[in-house]
Write a protein that holds these residues in place. Structure first.
Motif, mmCIF file in Angstrom:
data_model
loop_
_atom_site.group_PDB
_atom_site.id
_atom_site.type_symbol
_atom_site.label_atom_id
_atom_site.label_comp_id
_atom_site.label_asym_id
_atom_site.label_seq_id
_atom_site.Cartn_x
_atom_site.Cartn_y
_atom_site.Cartn_z
ATOM 1 N N TYR A 18 34.748 -49.478 16.223
ATOM 2 C CA TYR A 18 34.858 -50.598 15.271
ATOM 3 C C TYR A 18 33.507 -51.285 15.152
ATOM 4 N N TYR B 121 52.871 -51.785 9.491
ATOM 5 C CA TYR B 121 52.081 -50.944 10.385
ATOM 6 C C TYR B 121 52.482 -49.481 10.280
ATOM 7 N N TRP C 6 41.649 -57.451 13.865
ATOM 8 C CA TRP C 6 42.504 -56.275 14.077
ATOM 9 C C TRP C 6 42.467 -55.766 15.514
ATOM 10 N N GLU C 7 41.421 -56.086 16.246
ATOM 11 C CA GLU C 7 41.348 -55.629 17.633
ATOM 12 C C GLU C 7 42.401 -56.298 18.518
ATOM 13 N N ARG C 8 43.042 -57.356 18.017
ATOM 14 C CA ARG C 8 44.081 -58.052 18.778
ATOM 15 C C ARG C 8 45.491 -57.680 18.326
ATOM 16 N N MET C 9 45.601 -56.907 17.269
ATOM 17 C CA MET C 9 46.895 -56.629 16.650
ATOM 18 C C MET C 9 47.428 -55.268 17.116
ATOM 19 N N ARG C 10 48.658 -55.252 17.628
ATOM 20 C CA ARG C 10 49.272 -54.041 18.160
ATOM 21 C C ARG C 10 50.125 -53.385 17.079
ATOM 22 N N ARG D 14 49.529 -50.218 21.132
ATOM 23 C CA ARG D 14 48.133 -49.900 20.837
ATOM 24 C C ARG D 14 47.628 -50.607 19.578
ATOM 25 N N THR D 15 46.308 -50.770 19.513
ATOM 26 C CA THR D 15 45.672 -51.224 18.287
ATOM 27 C C THR D 15 45.467 -50.024 17.375
ATOM 28 N N GLN E 182 42.893 -47.661 18.741
ATOM 29 C CA GLN E 182 43.362 -46.780 19.801
ATOM 30 C C GLN E 182 44.222 -45.647 19.245
#
Length: 208
Positions: A172, A99, A132-136, A141-142, A145
């Motif tokens: 997205y 990340y 990806w909307e669930r991955m911090r 934050r995603t 964000q």
């Protein structure tokens, strides 16, 4: 995580994002500069990244088109395939490092796009289908964000009730991908206001 040089040390690839993939370059005609994350599809890396793939899409995946299919060795791999596998394994083995690199590269892509006078776009699932909307990506934050002014886009075979339109970030855009096993889900997606993409094969010179 150390210096930028240390982040990339012994990861098995030179960068996460690419802009020179033929499908991504098409957007340049409309002044969109798209960078894509090419992971190894399905469970090719030992980690499943296409939860709703079917036999036909695994067989016909464009992962082996273009550079991905040139000069394959006895194991069916080349430099491009090894890099995709290395990226995927890093995501699961050391997500913090992955990340950190991803955020650095998206930032660089945005700056380069602005310098070129183009609109930056990022596609995180070129060959994969991760939510990806669930991955911090920074623990809180995603990625959406972290870059609220950047447009992200992907294709998915996830059932629409697993990734509802109303729960997706505003930056997205997700298109449903038609396969031979998800007709009902695609119809439901259309009825719910989502785009659906359908692959087809025609003959050169003949009208569609």
């Amino acid at each position: 995580m150390g210096t930028i040089k240390q982040l990339y040390q012994d990861v098995g690839f030179s960068k996460l994002l690419t802009t020179n993939q033929p499908k991504l370059e098409k957007s340049k005609k409309l002044n969109y500069f798209t960078a894509g994350l090419q992971l190894a599809p399905s469970d090719l890396s030992g980690f499943e990244v296409c939860a709703y793939s079917c036999a036909a899409c695994v067989k016909n995946c464009i992962n082996f088109a273009g550079h991905g299919g040139i000069g394959l060795d006895e194991n069916g791999l080349n430099q491009a395939q090894r890099a995709r596998i290395a990226r995927t394994r890093l995501l699961f083995a050391d997500s913090q490092r992955f990340y950190s690199i991803l955020l650095l590269e998206i930032g660089a892509h945005v700056r380069r796009s602005i310098k070129l006078g183009m609109i930056p776009v990022v596609r995180l699932n070129v060959f994969s289908d991760l939510p990806w909307e669930r991955m911090r990506v920074d623990g809180v934050r995603t990625v959406f964000q972290c870059f609220p002014d950047v447009q992200f886009m992907d294709y998915t075979k996830y059932p629409i009730d697993r990734r509802p339109v109303e729960t997706l970030p505003n930056n997205y855009h997700l298109t449903m991908s038609l396969a031979d096993t998800n007709d009902r889900q695609c119809l439901k997606a259309l009825q719910g206001g989502r785009n659906v993409a359908a692959g087809f094969q025609g003959k050169k010179g003949e009208p569609l």
